[in-house]
Design an enzyme around this catalytic site. Structure first.
Site, PDB file in Angstrom:
ATOM      1  CB  SER A 155      -3.104  -5.110   9.669  1.00 16.98           C
ATOM      2  OG  SER A 155      -3.331  -6.027   8.661  1.00 16.98           O
ATOM      3  CG  ASP A 176      -1.738  -2.233   2.280  1.00 10.45           C
ATOM      4  OD1 ASP A 176      -2.126  -3.396   2.078  1.00 10.45           O
ATOM      5  OD2 ASP A 176      -1.941  -1.634   3.351  1.00 10.45           O
ATOM      6  CG  HIS A 209      -0.324  -4.602   4.924  1.00  8.44           C
ATOM      7  ND1 HIS A 209      -1.442  -3.841   5.129  1.00  8.44           N
ATOM      8  CD2 HIS A 209      -0.344  -5.549   5.877  1.00  8.44           C
ATOM      9  CE1 HIS A 209      -2.112  -4.316   6.158  1.00  8.44           C
ATOM     10  NE2 HIS A 209      -1.467  -5.357   6.639  1.00  8.44           N
TER      11      HIS A 209
END
Ligand SMILES: *[C@@H]1O[C@H](CO)[C@@H](O)[C@H](O)[C@H]1NC(C)=O
Ligand SMILES: *[C@@H]1O[C@H](CO)[C@@H](O)[C@H](O)[C@H]1NC(C)=O
Length: 410
Positions: free
Chosen positions: A191, A350, A380
């Site tokens: 991320s 995501d 995610h």
């Protein structure tokens, strides 16, 4: 008695109303995901409530809660030695595999945790578990770097911390101290951590003064651009837990030190409107042009959002929107050519899916070897969330594949 039954029925109805979220059919283990998301939403709500009461910035409150629940001390085991230390002033936790009697040099991985440049730490249980597993299975030294977070610092400070730590770790005496093989060091992150890993990999590839480079980079659902909040994956997954489209725009603004009032404007792509297009913006837009970079199967029926009229002055306010150190997808092809081979994980459910897919495509066009690992039922964060309320099977599978890729390529 009857009152108690009625009350508990009402309570459970309220709880399931709060927890229930319509999810796309293909997403992994939807009830578990709803439960996890309800916990996050409740924590967000409490943190905003605390901020409204004047108890502190909501990010501080959130991190305080996360620390209470999640952070653990450095606990060594028979197979992994764990220590907290710092590299050129940047905090980090080091996980070293223990192999008595062995004088062999080990692989090394420098890891940046996720959390929107604002939340979490490498000392959380989930990252602790990931790094321990990696150290054991790769017989490696894993260095989980705690770069500083928003709102204390904004771009470029978290990036600078990441870069400073890497430069320091790649020095011969530090590699020797940890018995790390200079030929086998990777940079990785998930991320926002994947954003830092990609940005640092580019910067160090350009830096002639650094003699040891990364052998590979492994990016796990990375954030790579802030020019288009209407890529097909942003449009498709805007309301899918746990990373909502609005929250991603907020994290970007926390990172870039922008003001939260700009969220609606970013979501409308007003910053890239036709009338705003200076030369720099047009060149950058070509690098996030998903009609050219994404396979039709990912474009689906979605249409680009390019307003004719935008909000004037935004680029002057937030020049970092065009800064490759914040948005590695915007790098020139000449730079991409120099970066190490990449593993890029993406998840179908995501908002950041297309950030990763576009970067994979641009790296391939620049001649870099890329392994794309896409999870059709992934969401995610799935690789790292894990032990609570229960581990997701897609999380276990993606972590296994990620470590296996490192095993075979590092
Ligand atoms: C994006 O790509 C399409 C298809 O290749 C092309 O027609 C269009 O001009 C490109 N747009 C930008 C802004 O580069
Ligand atoms: C986007 O820009 C247009 C034109 O300046 C403006 O009318 C609109 O309110 C802006 N949208 C947002 C969400 O700020």
């Amino acid at each position: 008695m009857r009152a108690a039954v009625v009350a508990s029925l009402l309570l459970s109805a309220a709880a399931s109303y709060y927890i229930y979220q319509p999810l796309p059919g293909a997403v992994a283990e939807p009830w578990k995901l709803m439960l996890l998301d309800a916990v996050f939403r409740a924590m967000f709500r409490v943190s905003h409530f605390a901020q409204d009461l004047g108890l502190g910035h909501h990010l501080h409150v959130l991190n305080y809660m996360v620390t209470l629940i999640e952070v653990r001390g450095p606990q060594s085991s028979e197979t992994v030695r764990v220590t907290d230390t710092s590299f050129d002033g940047v905090q980090a936790r080091v996980f070293e595999s223990v192999t008595p009697g062995s004088r062999r040099l080990k692989r090394g991985v420098i890891y940046f945790h996720g959390g929107g440049w604002a939340l979490g730490t490498g000392r959380m249980r989930s990252y602790d578990l990931l790094c321990r597993t990696m150290a054991e299975e790769l017989d490696a030294v894993i260095i989980s770097v705690d770069y500083r977070l928003a709102p204390e610092v904004h771009f470029p400070e978290p990036y600078n911390d990441a870069l400073r730590a890497c430069r320091h770790i790649l020095r011969a005496e530090v590699l020797a101290l940890y018995s790390m093989d200079p030929e086998r060091v990777a940079v990785s992150g998930d991320s926002a951590g994947g954003n830092l890993a990609a940005a640092v990999a580019q910067q160090l590839a350009l830096d002639k003064s650094v003699s040891v480079g990364f052998k590979v980079q492994a990016l796990v659902y990375p954030v790579l651009q802030a020019l288009d909040f209407n890529t097909p994956s942003y449009q498709q997954n805007g309301n899918v837990p746990i990373l909502y489209r609005t929250n991603m725009a907020r994290f970007w603004l926390e990172y870039l030190s922008g003001d939260m009032d700009l969220v609606p404007l970013l979501l409308a792509n007003n910053h890239t409107a036709v009338d705003q297009s200076q030369e720099a913006m047009s060149a950058a837009k070509a690098k996030t042009n998903w009609t050219a970079l994404l396979a039709p199967a990912f474009q689906k029926h979605y249409k680009p959002v390019v307003p004719g009229l935008g909000s004037p002055g935004l680029l002057e306010q937030l020049p970092a929107l065009l800064d490759v150190r914040a948005a590695p997808l915007l790098a020139e092809k000449e730079v991409l050519k120099l970066v190490p081979p990449a593993y890029i994980m993406t998840c179908e459910h995501d908002v950041l899916r297309d950030d990763g897919l576009m970067y994979a495509q641009r790296l391939e066009e620049a001649g870099v070897t890329v392994t794309s690992d896409h999870y059709a039922e992934g969401f995610h964060g799935c690789m790292v969330f894990g032990f609570w309320p229960a581990r997701f099977s897609v999380g276990t599978r993606s972590m296994t594949n990620y470590i296996r890729w490192l095993e075979q390529n590092l």
